[in-house]
Write a protein that holds these residues in place. Sequence first.
Motif, mmCIF file in Angstrom:
data_model
loop_
_atom_site.group_PDB
_atom_site.id
_atom_site.type_symbol
_atom_site.label_atom_id
_atom_site.label_comp_id
_atom_site.label_asym_id
_atom_site.label_seq_id
_atom_site.Cartn_x
_atom_site.Cartn_y
_atom_site.Cartn_z
ATOM 1 N N GLU A 18 -5.368 -3.209 -10.543
ATOM 2 C CA GLU A 18 -5.185 -1.963 -9.808
ATOM 3 C C GLU A 18 -3.835 -1.324 -10.115
ATOM 4 N N TYR A 19 -2.823 -2.125 -10.306
ATOM 5 C CA TYR A 19 -1.523 -1.567 -10.692
ATOM 6 C C TYR A 19 -1.599 -0.953 -12.085
ATOM 7 N N THR A 20 -2.234 -1.657 -13.009
ATOM 8 C CA THR A 20 -2.367 -1.148 -14.370
ATOM 9 C C THR A 20 -3.145 0.162 -14.398
ATOM 10 N N ALA A 21 -4.187 0.256 -13.586
ATOM 11 C CA ALA A 21 -5.003 1.474 -13.550
ATOM 12 C C ALA A 21 -4.241 2.668 -12.996
ATOM 13 N N LEU A 30 5.333 1.789 -6.449
ATOM 14 C CA LEU A 30 3.892 1.617 -6.655
ATOM 15 C C LEU A 30 3.468 0.152 -6.574
ATOM 16 N N LEU A 31 4.183 -0.741 -7.231
ATOM 17 C CA LEU A 31 3.762 -2.148 -7.212
ATOM 18 C C LEU A 31 3.739 -2.718 -5.794
ATOM 19 N N PRO A 32 4.791 -2.547 -4.990
ATOM 20 C CA PRO A 32 4.699 -3.060 -3.622
ATOM 21 C C PRO A 32 3.590 -2.390 -2.806
ATOM 22 N N VAL A 33 3.335 -1.117 -3.067
ATOM 23 C CA VAL A 33 2.265 -0.416 -2.347
ATOM 24 C C VAL A 33 0.912 -0.985 -2.742
ATOM 25 N N VAL A 34 0.690 -1.202 -4.035
ATOM 26 C CA VAL A 34 -0.578 -1.783 -4.494
ATOM 27 C C VAL A 34 -0.754 -3.181 -3.896
ATOM 28 N N ILE A 35 0.289 -3.960 -3.895
ATOM 29 C CA ILE A 35 0.219 -5.302 -3.295
ATOM 30 C C ILE A 35 -0.118 -5.190 -1.807
ATOM 31 N N GLY A 36 0.548 -4.290 -1.117
ATOM 32 C CA GLY A 36 0.317 -4.142 0.321
ATOM 33 C C GLY A 36 -1.090 -3.713 0.673
ATOM 34 N N VAL A 37 -1.601 -2.675 -0.011
ATOM 35 C CA VAL A 37 -2.949 -2.216 0.325
ATOM 36 C C VAL A 37 -3.993 -3.267 -0.035
ATOM 37 N N ASN A 38 -3.741 -4.024 -1.097
ATOM 38 C CA ASN A 38 -4.673 -5.091 -1.448
ATOM 39 C C ASN A 38 -4.659 -6.212 -0.433
ATOM 40 N N LEU A 39 -3.480 -6.595 0.011
ATOM 41 C CA LEU A 39 -3.406 -7.661 1.007
ATOM 42 C C LEU A 39 -3.943 -7.217 2.361
ATOM 43 N N ALA A 40 -4.011 -5.912 2.578
ATOM 44 C CA ALA A 40 -4.584 -5.399 3.821
ATOM 45 C C ALA A 40 -6.111 -5.409 3.799
ATOM 46 N N THR A 41 -6.710 -5.419 2.621
ATOM 47 C CA THR A 41 -8.173 -5.310 2.540
ATOM 48 C C THR A 41 -8.860 -6.459 1.823
ATOM 49 N N HIS A 42 -8.283 -6.962 0.758
ATOM 50 C CA HIS A 42 -8.991 -7.916 -0.101
ATOM 51 C C HIS A 42 -9.274 -9.266 0.564
ATOM 52 N N PRO A 43 -8.341 -9.863 1.303
ATOM 53 C CA PRO A 43 -8.673 -11.150 1.941
ATOM 54 C C PRO A 43 -9.873 -11.053 2.881
ATOM 55 N N LEU A 74 -2.566 4.747 1.621
ATOM 56 C CA LEU A 74 -1.829 5.523 0.617
ATOM 57 C C LEU A 74 -1.282 6.815 1.217
ATOM 58 N N ILE A 75 -2.073 7.448 2.066
ATOM 59 C CA ILE A 75 -1.591 8.653 2.753
ATOM 60 C C ILE A 75 -0.401 8.314 3.640
ATOM 61 N N ALA A 76 -0.459 7.170 4.315
ATOM 62 C CA ALA A 76 0.650 6.754 5.175
ATOM 63 C C ALA A 76 1.940 6.582 4.369
ATOM 64 N N VAL A 77 1.813 6.132 3.122
ATOM 65 C CA VAL A 77 3.002 5.906 2.296
ATOM 66 C C VAL A 77 3.426 7.179 1.556
ATOM 67 N N TYR A 78 2.471 7.855 0.928
ATOM 68 C CA TYR A 78 2.795 8.972 0.032
ATOM 69 C C TYR A 78 2.382 10.346 0.561
ATOM 70 N N GLY A 79 1.971 10.428 1.807
ATOM 71 C CA GLY A 79 1.403 11.658 2.342
ATOM 72 C C GLY A 79 2.209 12.916 2.110
ATOM 73 N N ARG A 80 3.488 12.851 2.179
ATOM 74 C CA ARG A 80 4.311 14.052 2.004
ATOM 75 C C ARG A 80 4.581 14.353 0.533
ATOM 76 N N GLN A 81 4.370 13.391 -0.343
ATOM 77 C CA GLN A 81 4.651 13.594 -1.763
ATOM 78 C C GLN A 81 3.417 14.014 -2.554
ATOM 79 N N LYS A 82 2.245 13.570 -2.136
ATOM 80 C CA LYS A 82 1.015 13.829 -2.889
ATOM 81 C C LYS A 82 -0.062 14.365 -1.972
ATOM 82 N N ARG A 83 -0.980 15.106 -2.550
ATOM 83 C CA ARG A 83 -2.099 15.648 -1.785
ATOM 84 C C ARG A 83 -3.098 14.551 -1.441
ATOM 85 N N PRO A 84 -3.778 14.692 -0.299
ATOM 86 C CA PRO A 84 -4.771 13.683 0.105
ATOM 87 C C PRO A 84 -5.891 13.494 -0.928
#
Length: 107
Positions: A18-21, A30-43, A74-84
């Motif tokens: 997911e980080y590579t993609a 990005l790497l900590p965000v990818v790790i965080g969202v994965n640990l929130a859902t994948h287990p 992702l919106i919680a982290v990047y909401g003000r920088q990127k569009r939904p």
Amino acid sequence: MSDLLYFAAWEWINIALEYTATAWTRLPYLLPVVIGVNLATHPLFVFLLEHYGRALPFVLACEGVIVLVEWVLLIAVYGRQKRPGFLACLSLLMNGASYGTGVLLSL
């Protein structure tokens, strides 16, 4: 012990895919965000698969929920920088990369 090692290896592969993609986005942290969202859902996803099975409709429903949850994160982290919409596509890309690789590995 072997189950824990299997889970850790699969989690690492999932995060790497997911980080590579998404590395082309050059989003900050990005790497900590990818790790965080994965640990929130994948287990939880892995637990549900082990408990309820791997029937395709169930897996696709779970993947759909994961895309939505990770989009919200992702919106919680990047909401003000990127569009939904961009972040929704990013969530879909992340999960498509890991799901597609999982399908290919199971062949």
